[in-house]
Scaffold this motif. Structure first.
Motif, short mmCIF file in Angstrom:
data_model
loop_
_atom_site.label_atom_id
_atom_site.label_comp_id
_atom_site.label_asym_id
_atom_site.label_seq_id
_atom_site.Cartn_x
_atom_site.Cartn_y
_atom_site.Cartn_z
N GLN A 71 0.81 -1.22 0.00
CA GLN A 71 0.00 0.00 0.00
C GLN A 71 0.85 1.27 0.00
OE1 GLN A 71 -0.89 -2.70 2.23
NE2 GLN A 71 -2.21 -3.29 0.49
N GLY A 72 2.16 1.09 -0.05
CA GLY A 72 3.07 2.23 -0.06
C GLY A 72 3.41 2.76 1.32
N ARG A 73 3.02 2.07 2.36
CA ARG A 73 3.28 2.55 3.72
C ARG A 73 4.63 2.06 4.22
NH1 ARG A 73 -2.37 0.26 5.91
NH2 ARG A 73 -1.30 -1.57 5.08
N TRP A 74 5.31 2.90 4.95
CA TRP A 74 6.60 2.54 5.54
C TRP A 74 6.73 3.21 6.90
CZ3 TRP A 74 9.45 6.65 6.95
CH2 TRP A 74 9.19 7.87 6.31
N SER A 75 7.59 2.67 7.75
CA SER A 75 7.86 3.29 9.05
C SER A 75 9.20 2.80 9.59
CB SER A 75 6.75 2.97 10.05
OG SER A 75 6.72 1.58 10.35
N VAL A 76 9.82 3.64 10.39
CA VAL A 76 11.04 3.28 11.12
C VAL A 76 10.91 3.83 12.53
CG1 VAL A 76 12.43 3.41 9.01
CG2 VAL A 76 12.33 5.37 10.56
N GLN A 77 11.82 3.41 13.38
CA GLN A 77 11.90 3.97 14.72
C GLN A 77 13.32 4.44 14.98
OE1 GLN A 77 10.48 1.36 17.84
NE2 GLN A 77 8.49 2.35 17.82
N LEU A 78 13.44 5.72 15.31
CA LEU A 78 14.74 6.22 15.74
C LEU A 78 15.01 5.76 17.16
CD1 LEU A 78 14.54 9.92 14.46
CD2 LEU A 78 15.71 7.99 13.37
N ASP A 79 16.28 5.46 17.46
CA ASP A 79 16.65 5.12 18.82
C ASP A 79 16.44 6.32 19.74
OD1 ASP A 79 17.43 2.65 17.84
OD2 ASP A 79 19.50 3.30 17.50
N GLU A 80 16.42 6.07 21.04
CA GLU A 80 16.18 7.13 22.01
C GLU A 80 17.13 8.31 21.79
OE1 GLU A 80 16.20 5.72 25.99
OE2 GLU A 80 14.59 4.27 25.67
N LEU A 81 16.57 9.50 21.89
CA LEU A 81 17.33 10.73 21.64
C LEU A 81 17.61 11.47 22.94
CD1 LEU A 81 15.18 11.98 18.62
CD2 LEU A 81 17.35 10.74 18.50
N THR A 82 18.65 12.27 22.92
CA THR A 82 19.02 13.11 24.05
C THR A 82 18.62 14.55 23.76
OG1 THR A 82 20.90 11.68 24.57
CG2 THR A 82 20.92 13.89 25.52
N ALA A 83 18.07 15.23 24.75
CA ALA A 83 17.62 16.61 24.57
C ALA A 83 18.71 17.46 23.94
CB ALA A 83 17.19 17.20 25.90
N SER A 84 18.29 18.30 23.00
CA SER A 84 19.25 19.15 22.30
C SER A 84 18.58 20.45 21.87
CB SER A 84 19.81 18.43 21.06
OG SER A 84 20.63 19.30 20.30
N LYS A 85 19.26 21.56 22.18
CA LYS A 85 18.80 22.88 21.73
C LYS A 85 19.38 23.22 20.36
CE LYS A 85 19.01 24.44 26.54
NZ LYS A 85 19.63 25.40 27.48
N LYS A 86 20.32 22.39 19.91
CA LYS A 86 20.97 22.64 18.63
C LYS A 86 20.07 22.19 17.49
CE LYS A 86 25.02 21.30 15.89
NZ LYS A 86 26.25 20.47 15.84
N PRO A 87 19.81 23.03 16.51
CA PRO A 87 18.97 22.63 15.38
C PRO A 87 19.57 21.46 14.62
CG PRO A 87 19.22 25.01 15.45
CD PRO A 87 20.19 24.45 16.44
N ASN A 88 18.73 20.47 14.33
CA ASN A 88 19.13 19.30 13.57
C ASN A 88 18.31 19.21 12.30
OD1 ASN A 88 20.91 17.43 15.54
ND2 ASN A 88 19.34 18.45 16.76
N GLN A 89 18.72 18.30 11.41
CA GLN A 89 17.96 18.01 10.21
C GLN A 89 17.51 16.56 10.22
OE1 GLN A 89 19.97 18.96 6.56
NE2 GLN A 89 19.84 21.17 6.87
N LEU A 90 16.24 16.35 9.89
CA LEU A 90 15.71 15.00 9.69
C LEU A 90 15.53 14.82 8.18
CD1 LEU A 90 14.43 12.34 10.81
CD2 LEU A 90 12.23 13.55 10.77
N VAL A 91 16.22 13.83 7.61
CA VAL A 91 16.20 13.62 6.17
C VAL A 91 15.55 12.27 5.87
CG1 VAL A 91 17.57 13.42 4.08
CG2 VAL A 91 18.28 15.00 5.88
N VAL A 92 14.56 12.29 4.99
CA VAL A 92 13.88 11.07 4.55
C VAL A 92 14.05 10.99 3.03
CG1 VAL A 92 11.72 9.79 4.50
CG2 VAL A 92 12.21 11.33 6.41
N GLN A 93 14.58 9.86 2.56
CA GLN A 93 14.99 9.80 1.16
C GLN A 93 14.64 8.45 0.54
OE1 GLN A 93 19.11 10.77 0.78
NE2 GLN A 93 19.01 11.10 -1.45
#
Length: 480
Positions: A71-93
């Motif tokens: 059906q075209g559906r996909w999913s992943v799970q990121l591992d636990e993250l640590t709090a960060s005030k620094k801007p990050n990028q999330l890239v899906v490709q």
């Protein structure tokens, strides 16, 4: 021949165009620039693409692969993250497409929902009465001064026709972004940022005048041993179930978050639906937790404020002065549901004819106390007003002891506590003479008094009994 080549090219362009659309990587609208991802938990990332497409999700040092299903559906799970005030990028490709989300922070995420007192926003306050205690322009000044870069907000529009989550996505705090956001949600976020020093994201999804049934999925009622036999199609007790859940809550799940804040109940009370409310709230809480696949998600809510429901004249149900105390009792009983908490508002009303009292920032601060004490390790932080624990009866007095009163009880004006009544042998209740002794209240008892005491058992009750943390005592009756 030329015409044949022309039409062939057009057809191939249409095929290629359609293939490109099918291959496009699409994520739910809860994923946008400026979002906050939940720290300390697995973080689901999901969406759609062409069936069989190989998907790669990159965040910080993590690289997570997925394959779109039939059906075209996909999913992943990121591992636990640590709090960060620094801007990050999330890239899906994918092979043909790339989506980049910028300025992503990591911290705490809360979903706030309910009816008008939760919807009560940071900039629709001009239509409401100003508070009579303290600075009457407190909310307006806070709105204009808001600029914390660690607070991010996502407003869910009141739109039941959209096929996707009706939102413009995550926003940094600005007048335009903050204007529709729940005032309780914003001040709650501010309290958490001030205490935890981590980014906080608030998802604001509320609608005034709505019943709890509309925020609950129909399948949850269908599976309920209490309501399953009462469900008629999509109708339960005259309400269309799930219509707001389906459009304004379900598309958010399972976006990783810490918990829920809830301020709702006026509509159910007004239509006389008090006896069913505890069961309906349990169904809602369990259904939401199921949607997020986490039975331990905190659910903190607000006890309704004093209001003259008995004076309403155009309602289908005529409520008495006792309807609100009974609803308070039902709300208190909901604390038996695991991982819940409740704050009282009996001291935050200037006008009992106004169903939208001010002081949303105080409600937010009390909700934040709950979270800080229960979820963020602030041991010893008082988070609840005095709650009735035990009654001891003697010939000439009744002794009432309380939980959440370890440091003692007090009244801000130094007078004896108000809104205590005691039952007369005739069956009527009389004003009781009460005094404070440490963390107990002593009620004077005469021979004609029965051992039955009620506190704040009236829709207009705004008592003066607090603990030393400044949190008001919760209404109760000893003859439940």
């Amino acid at each position: 021949m030329v015409k044949y080549i022309y039409y062939s090219c057009v057809i191939w362009l249409m095929i290629l165009s359609a293939t490109g659309l099918q291959a496009q990587v699409v994520l739910p609208k809860v994923f946008t620039d400026h979002m906050v991802l939940q720290q300390g938990k697995k973080v689901p990332v999901w969406g759609t693409a062409a069936p069989g497409a190989a998907i790669t999700v990159r965040f910080q040092e993590q690289v997570k692969p997925a394959i779109a299903d039939e059906q075209g559906r996909w999913s992943v799970q990121l591992d636990e993250l640590t709090a960060s005030k620094k801007p990050n990028q999330l890239v899906v490709q994918s092979l043909r497409d790339k989506v980049t989300f910028r300025d992503v922070l990591i911290g705490e995420v809360w979903l706030v929902s309910g009816q008008s007192n939760m919807e009560y926003s940071m900039h629709n306050h001009p239509q409401y009465a100003k508070p009579k205690k303290g600075d009457p322009d407190f909310l307006e000044k806070a709105f204009k001064a808001a600029n914390d870069p660690l607070i991010r907000v996502l407003y869910v529009e009141k739109n039941l026709k959209s096929d996707v989550l009706p939102t413009n996505g995550w926003q940094k705090v600005s007048p335009a972004a903050l204007a529709p956001i729940s005032a309780i949600g914003y001040f709650y976020a501010k309290a958490l940022v001030d205490s935890l020093d981590v980014p906080v994201g608030i998802i604001s999804s509320s609608w005034g005048g709505t019943s709890i049934e509309t925020w609950t999925p129909s399948e949850a009622y269908a599976a309920s041993s209490v309501f399953g036999s009462q469900l008629e199609g999509e109708q339960l007790h005259g309400e269309t179930v799930g219509i707001r859940y389906n459009k304004m809550i379900a598309p958010i799940a399972p976006y990783s978050l810490r918990g829920f804040l809830w301020y709702q109940g006026e509509t159910n009370l007004i239509r006389g639906d008090i006896g069913n409310y505890a069961d309906k709230k349990k169904v809602l809480i369990e259904a939401w937790r199921k949607s997020w696949e986490d039975d331990t998600l905190p659910f903190y809510y607000v006890q309704l404020a004093p209001y003259s429901y008995s004076q309403r004249r155009n309602d289908a149900v005529v409520n008495t002065w006792e309807a609100l105390p009974k609803f308070w009792e039902v709300q208190y009983d909901c604390l038996a549901i695991p991982y819940t908490g409740m704050v009282s508002t009996t001291d935050l009303v200037d006008d009992v004819k106004d169903i939208h009292p001010s002081y949303k920032w105080i409600i937010a601060e009390r909700l934040a106390r709950l979270a800080l004490a229960k979820d963020y390790g602030y041991e010893g932080l008082p988070y609840n007003g005095p709650t009735f624990k035990k009654m001891t009866v003697a010939d000439d007095h009744i002794l009432l002891t309380f939980d959440h009163a370890a440091e003692g009880l007090f009244t801000p004006n130094g007078e004896d506590p108000t809104w205590f009544v005691i039952k007369h042998k005739s069956g009527n209740y009389q004003k009781a003479k009460a005094r404070i002794e440490g963390n107990t209240v002593v009620i004077q008892r005469e021979k004609h008094h029965l051992p039955v005491v009620r506190f704040a058992w009236d829709e207009l009750a705004m008592p003066n009994l607090y603990n030393k943390a400044g949190l008001p005592a919760l209404p109760f009756r000893t003859d439940k």
